[in-house]
Design an enzyme around this catalytic site. Structure first.
Site, PDB file in Angstrom:
ATOM      1  N   SER A 170       0.825  -1.199   0.000  1.00  0.00           N
ATOM      2  CA  SER A 170       0.000   0.000   0.000  1.00  0.00           C
ATOM      3  C   SER A 170       0.868   1.261   0.000  1.00  0.00           C
ATOM      4  O   SER A 170       1.597   1.505  -0.953  1.00  0.00           O
ATOM      5  CB  SER A 170      -0.958  -0.026   1.189  1.00  0.00           C
ATOM      6  OG  SER A 170      -1.952   0.966   1.063  1.00  0.00           O
ATOM      7  N   ASP A 184      -3.532   6.470  -3.235  1.00  0.00           N
ATOM      8  CA  ASP A 184      -2.249   5.961  -2.761  1.00  0.00           C
ATOM      9  C   ASP A 184      -1.750   4.938  -3.790  1.00  0.00           C
ATOM     10  O   ASP A 184      -2.430   4.666  -4.787  1.00  0.00           O
ATOM     11  CB  ASP A 184      -2.375   5.397  -1.345  1.00  0.00           C
ATOM     12  CG  ASP A 184      -3.181   4.117  -1.274  1.00  0.00           C
ATOM     13  OD1 ASP A 184      -3.973   3.863  -2.189  1.00  0.00           O
ATOM     14  OD2 ASP A 184      -3.036   3.367  -0.290  1.00  0.00           O
ATOM     15  N   ASP A 238      -6.265   1.882  -3.069  1.00  0.00           N
ATOM     16  CA  ASP A 238      -7.385   1.539  -2.191  1.00  0.00           C
ATOM     17  C   ASP A 238      -7.754   2.691  -1.270  1.00  0.00           C
ATOM     18  O   ASP A 238      -8.781   2.636  -0.590  1.00  0.00           O
ATOM     19  CB  ASP A 238      -7.117   0.258  -1.399  1.00  0.00           C
ATOM     20  CG  ASP A 238      -5.960   0.362  -0.409  1.00  0.00           C
ATOM     21  OD1 ASP A 238      -5.206   1.365  -0.461  1.00  0.00           O
ATOM     22  OD2 ASP A 238      -5.784  -0.566   0.399  1.00  0.00           O
TER      23      ASP A 238
END
Length: 566
Positions: free
Chosen positions: A156, A308, A312
Site C-alpha cells: 500500500s 495511494d 485503495d
C-alpha cells in the site's frame, strides 16, 4: 540464541533462497558474522531471532533476506501454508481456487508468480491477474470468479523498501480480508511448512490461469456506475497516482462514467517502486501532495483527487485561499462524512411512500462519531467496528463504510474492501452536482455542520525508532492513566484489550472527557507508530462560533496529548 545457532539458521536460509539479490546480501552478512563483526551479528539477530508474523493484515515488511523480512522464501512458505489451509477448508471433491493480484512495488510480480506456481503445485486452482492492477480490482475479482480466496501483493503506502501480502476469503466472506480465527489457522500451516520443508522442495506448477481483460472490464463498468457524470458543466480536476498503479484503471472509470479527463500530475502518474518524488507515498504525509497543489494552481483546478500507490485509499483537496499552497486536503473524516451523507440521501430517495429506509452506515471506532448522527437523522442503522476494512466490510446490510485513514467503501455490492477508485468517482459526482447547483465542496461542509452540528477531528501519529516503545507507552497509560486533559476531566476509560461491548479484543484505549471529547489511542497495525485520534463537537453559538470553539479545543488537545505519548 548462540552465535553458532544463528549462523546455522542463516546458512539454512541461504541454501533455500531462490533470489540472487537477497542470497548475495545475506551471504555477505554471514561472512562478516563468522569473523565476529558485531554489526553483522546484530543484523542477523534482527533478521532471524523472530519471524514476520502472519495476521489479519497478512504480511508486511522490508524486502531483505531473513525470516523477519519480506522475501521469496517467506512468501513461498506463506503461499504453501495458505494452499494447505484452502485444501483443508474445501468440501470433499471440490478444488479450491485463488485469484492473485500485484502492484508495481519491487518484487510484487515475482511474489505473485511464486504464489501462482506454488498454489498450482499444491492442487489449488490459481488465477493470476493479467498485469499490475489496483488492490480494489483484486478484491472485486475474488467475487467475480467466485474464488475461495484472493492474494494481493502490495504494501500500500508503506516506504519503498517494503512489500506485503494481503489475503481475502470468498464464499460466505464475500471477498473480505481475513479475520480471526482464519489468520491463526493459516499462520499455523505456514509455520508447519517453514519448520518441515525447504522451499526448494515445495511442488510447483506452471498450469495456472492468467485472467483475461473481462474481469477488469467488469470492474470498470461496475465502478463507473457508482456515479455517472451529471449533465452540465464539469469540474476541472487534477489527479495523482502517487507513483502507483491507480491511473490506468481510474482513467477508464472516469471516461466510462462520462467525466472529462483530469489534468495529471505527470511526475507521479506512472508506477515507480522508488516513489522518487515523495518521502512516504501516503497522501496523508506532509509534502506528498505538493506536486498536486502545483499542478492545480497552474490549471485553476476545482478539485484534486489522489490515490495511494495501490489505489485503495483516496485523498481529496479543495481550493482554500487561507492556505499557502492555495489548496487544503480534506481529512478522512470530512470526506467520509460527505460520502456517508450522500449514501443516506440515496437510501432516502429510494423509498416508496411511508416506507422506512433500510441499511447501515458503518465506520471504525476511531472515525468521527458524526456518522452516527447522519444515520439516525435518516432512519438508518449505525455500526462501529474495530479499525480496518476486514471488520467494516463485514457489516450486515451496509450501504456505506469508512475509516478516517482515507478508506471508503461506497459500493459494497461489488467490492468488500476500501476502494479509492469507486470513492473517487462517487466524490466527483457529489462535487459536480453541488457545483452545478452553485455550491462548493467547502459549502457542502458548512451545510453539513449546519445540519448535524460542528464536529472536529485530529490525529497525532508518533513514529518510534524502536517498536518496543509502543508497548511501553500503552502499558504506562494503562498503569497510570491521565485524570485531566486540556482542562477537562477524564470521566471514563474503555480498555478494549479484552473486548468491549461486542467488539473483539484490540489494543485500544478510549478516553471520554466531561466536555464530550473522545480520545482513542492505539498502535498502528502496519507501521512503527502510535496513533491518537481526537474527536470534539460543539453546539453552542452560531456556526462560526461553534467552528472556532472546536478548532481551539483541538489545538489544546494536540499539545497535551503529544506530550502524553511522546
Amino acid at each position: 540464541m548462540s552465535a553458532s545457532t544463528l549462523l546455522a539458521i542463516a546458512e539454512a536460509w541461504l541454501a533455500q533462497d531462490p533470489d540472487d539479490e537477497t542470497r548475495a546480501e545475506l551471504a555477505g552478512l554471514v561472512e562478516r558474522a563468522r569473523v565476529a563483526d558485531e554489526v553483522a551479528v546484530a543484523e542477523l539477530h534482527d533478521r532471524f531471532d523472530s519471524r514476520l508474523q502472519f495476521g489479519t493484515a497478512g504480511l508486511r515488511g522490508r524486502i531483505e533476506a531473513g525470516s523477519n523480512r519480506m522475501n521469496r522464501v517467506l512468501v513461498s512458505q506463506a503461499a504453501a501454508g495458505l494452499a494447505a489451509y484452502l485444501l483443508e477448508q474445501a468440501a470433499d471433491g471440490v478444488t479450491p481456487s485463488i485469484v492473485i493480484g500485484y502492484d508495481g512495488r519491487k518484487n510484487s510480480a515475482v511474489f505473485a508468480q511464486d504464489t501462482a506456481e506454488l498454489m498450482t503445485g499444491a492442487g489449488v486452482r490459481a488465477i493470476l491477474l493479467p498485469r499490475l492492477l489496483p488492490t480494489p480490482v483484486l478484491a472485486f475479482a475474488v467475487r467475480f470468479f467466485d474464488a475461495s480466496a484472493g492474494v494481493m501483493v502490495t504494501a500500500s503506502h508503506n516506504p519503498p523498501a517494503d512489500n506485503g501480502y494481503k489475503v481475502y476469503l470468498g464464499g460466505e466472506h464475500q471477498g473480505s480480508q481475513i479475520v480471526s480465527p482464519a489468520d491463526a489457522a493459516i499462520a499455523a500451516h505456514i509455520e508447519h511448512i517453514a519448520t518441515t520443508a525447504s522451499v526448494q522442495d515445495l511442488p510447483r506448477g506452471d498450469a495456472f490461469e492468467v485472467a483475461g481483460e473481462d474481469v477488469v472490464d467488469a470492474y470498470v463498468a461496475a465502478t463507473a456506475g457508482v456515479a455517472p457524470a451529471p449533465a452540465g458543466d464539469q469540474l476541472r480536476v487534477v489527479y495523482t497516482a502517487m507513483h502507483g498503479v491507480g491511473w490506468e484503471t481510474t482513467g477508464r472509470v472516469l471516461e466510462t462514467a462520462g467525466y472529462p479527463a483530469p489534468e495529471l500530475v505527470t511526475e507521479q502518474i506512472e508506477p515507480d517502486p522508488t516513489f522518487r518524488t515523495v518521502s512516504f507515498p501516503n497522501p496523508e504525509e506532509p509534502g506528498a501532495l505538493d506536486l498536486s497543489f502545483a499542478t492545480a494552481r497552474a490549471t485553476g483546478a476545482d478539485l484534486i483527487i489522489a490515490n495511494d500507490p495501490d489505489a485503495d485509499r483516496l485523498a481529496i483537496a479543495i481550493p482554500d485561499a487561507t492556505e499557502a499552497s492555495g489548496y487544503r486536503r480534506l481529512t478522512g473524516n470530512e470526506v467520509g462524512l460527505l460520502l456517508g451523507w450522500r449514501a443516506a440521501q440515496l437510501a432516502s430517495a429510494e423509498l416508496d411512500g411511508d416506507a422506512a429506509p433500510e441499511g447501515t452506515l458503518a465506520c471504525s471506532i476511531v472515525s468521527s462519531p458524526a456518522l452516527r448522527t447522519v444515520a439516525e437523522a435518516h432512519g438508518l442503522a449505525f455500526r462501529e467496528t474495530l479499525t480496518g476494512f476486514k471488520w467494516i466490510s463485514r457489516t450486515p446490510g451496509m450501504r456505506f463504510g469508512f475509516e478516517e485513514a482515507l478508506g471508503y467503501l461506497v459500493n459494497p455490492e461489488t467490492v468488500r474492501d476500501k476502494d479509492g477508485i469507486s470513492a473517487a468517482v462517487a466524490f466527483l459526482g457529489l462535487a459536480t452536482s453541488a457545483a452545478q447547483a452553485g455550491e462548493s465542496v467547502a459549502g457542502l461542509l458548512d451545510r453539513f455542520a449546519a445540519t448535524f452540528g460542528s464536529f472536529g477531528s485530529d490525529q497525532i501519529s508518533i513514529r518510534y525508532a524502536e517498536l518496543s516503545r509502543i508497548g511501553e507507552v500503552m502499558a504506562a497509560l494503562r498503569e497510570l492513566p491521565p485524570t485531566r486533559i486540556a482542562g477537562a476531566a477524564v470521566t471514563r476509560i474503555d480498555d478494549l484489550v479484552d473486548g468491549f461491548e461486542g467488539l473483539p479484543p484490540s489494543d485500544v484505549l478510549r478516553l471520554w472527557l466531561d466536555d464530550g471529547t473522545r480520545v482513542m489511542i492505539r498502535p498502528s497495525g502496519t507501521e512503527p507508530k502510535l496513533k491518537v485520534y481526537v474527536d470534539v463537537q460543539s453546539s453552542e453559538g452560531d456556526a462560526g462560533e461553534r467552528a472556532a470553539t472546536v478548532a481551539a479545543h483541538l489545538v489544546a488537545l494536540r499539545s497535551e496529548l503529544t506530550e502524553l505519548v511522546a
